[in-house]
Design a protein around this motif. Structure first.
Motif, short mmCIF file in Angstrom:
data_model
loop_
_atom_site.label_atom_id
_atom_site.label_comp_id
_atom_site.label_asym_id
_atom_site.label_seq_id
_atom_site.Cartn_x
_atom_site.Cartn_y
_atom_site.Cartn_z
N ASN A 161 0.86 -1.15 0.12
CA ASN A 161 0.06 -0.06 -0.08
C ASN A 161 0.78 1.33 -0.13
O ASN A 161 0.41 2.34 -0.35
N SER A 162 2.10 1.05 0.40
CA SER A 162 2.95 2.24 0.58
C SER A 162 3.70 2.53 -0.75
O SER A 162 4.54 3.56 -1.12
N SER A 163 3.44 1.54 -1.78
CA SER A 163 4.15 1.91 -3.29
C SER A 163 3.44 2.96 -4.01
O SER A 163 2.21 3.26 -3.83
N ASN A 164 4.04 3.60 -4.71
CA ASN A 164 3.56 4.73 -5.90
C ASN A 164 2.94 3.93 -6.93
O ASN A 164 2.20 4.53 -7.57
N GLU A 165 3.17 2.64 -7.07
CA GLU A 165 2.62 1.94 -8.18
C GLU A 165 1.24 1.66 -7.87
O GLU A 165 0.98 1.05 -6.57
N PRO A 166 0.14 1.61 -8.74
CA PRO A 166 -1.06 1.26 -8.49
C PRO A 166 -1.24 -0.34 -7.98
O PRO A 166 -0.29 -1.11 -8.60
N ILE A 167 -1.99 -0.60 -7.16
CA ILE A 167 -2.00 -1.95 -6.81
C ILE A 167 -2.35 -3.08 -7.94
O ILE A 167 -1.76 -4.09 -8.22
N TYR A 168 -3.15 -2.59 -8.95
CA TYR A 168 -3.41 -3.49 -10.12
C TYR A 168 -1.87 -3.93 -11.01
O TYR A 168 -1.57 -4.75 -11.48
N GLU A 169 -1.27 -2.67 -11.00
CA GLU A 169 -0.13 -2.70 -11.56
C GLU A 169 1.04 -3.68 -10.99
O GLU A 169 1.81 -4.34 -11.50
N GLN A 170 1.02 -3.61 -9.54
CA GLN A 170 1.86 -4.28 -8.71
C GLN A 170 1.43 -5.91 -9.18
O GLN A 170 2.33 -6.98 -9.34
N VAL A 171 0.03 -6.19 -9.21
CA VAL A 171 -0.02 -7.56 -9.59
C VAL A 171 0.21 -7.82 -11.14
O VAL A 171 0.70 -8.89 -11.19
N LEU A 182 -8.15 -14.76 -5.94
CA LEU A 182 -6.84 -13.76 -5.79
C LEU A 182 -7.30 -12.44 -4.98
O LEU A 182 -6.34 -12.23 -4.13
N ALA A 183 -8.46 -12.04 -5.28
CA ALA A 183 -8.72 -10.88 -4.48
C ALA A 183 -8.78 -10.99 -2.96
O ALA A 183 -8.56 -10.26 -1.98
N LYS A 233 -9.65 -7.91 -11.39
CA LYS A 233 -10.35 -8.17 -12.50
C LYS A 233 -9.44 -7.15 -13.67
O LYS A 233 -9.21 -7.57 -14.79
N ARG A 234 -9.16 -5.90 -13.22
CA ARG A 234 -8.26 -4.92 -13.84
C ARG A 234 -7.02 -5.78 -14.33
O ARG A 234 -6.45 -5.55 -15.48
#
Length: 124
Positions: free
Chosen positions: A7-17, A42-43, A54-55
């Motif tokens: 959650n502390s990353s600047n990268e959106p969560i979907y991009e991390q996945v 997974l969610a 999903k995204r």
């Protein structure tokens, strides 16, 4: 499948996945035809929104890394070997670019970096 979401990353969560699943496919940790967890599963495992998962799956499908079969789930797509090799080379180029920048900041010469690479290659 081990995915870590920050959650502390600047990268959106979907991009991390997306990036972690891509990396697993490129490294061969996820094989062609292998089933991925369901979007809901997974969610739940990652404690994130189904919409976010999903995204991520839609992005992976758009990029050709996975394919979704209605009613059966999502699977690692058959990979073009040249495309995989190209993606691996791209990752190495990015890491080498970081090394070059750091080396310049620290005043380390090309010859010193080359010597380090030779030593590392001989150790492996």
């Amino acid at each position: 499948m081990k995915i870590i979401v920050s959650n502390s990353s600047n990268e959106p969560i979907y991009e991390q996945v997306v990036n972690q699943i891509k990396e697993m496919i490129i490294k061969g940790e996820l094989k062609e035809g292998e089933a991925l967890p369901s979007i809901r599963g997974l969610a739940r495992d990652l404690s994130i929104s189904v919409i976010t998962t999903k995204r991520a799956y839609e992005e992976l499908e758009k990029e050709g890394f996975i394919e979704t079969v209605q009613g059966k789930g999502s699977f690692v797509a058959l990979q073009n070997k040249e495309l995989i090799k190209e993606k691996k080379l791209q990752i190495i180029e990015e890491k080498l670019s970081e090394i070059v920048k750091e080396s310049r900041l620290l005043g380390i010469s090309y010859d010193e970096i080359e010597e380090m690479l030779k030593i590392l290659f001989e150790e492996e």
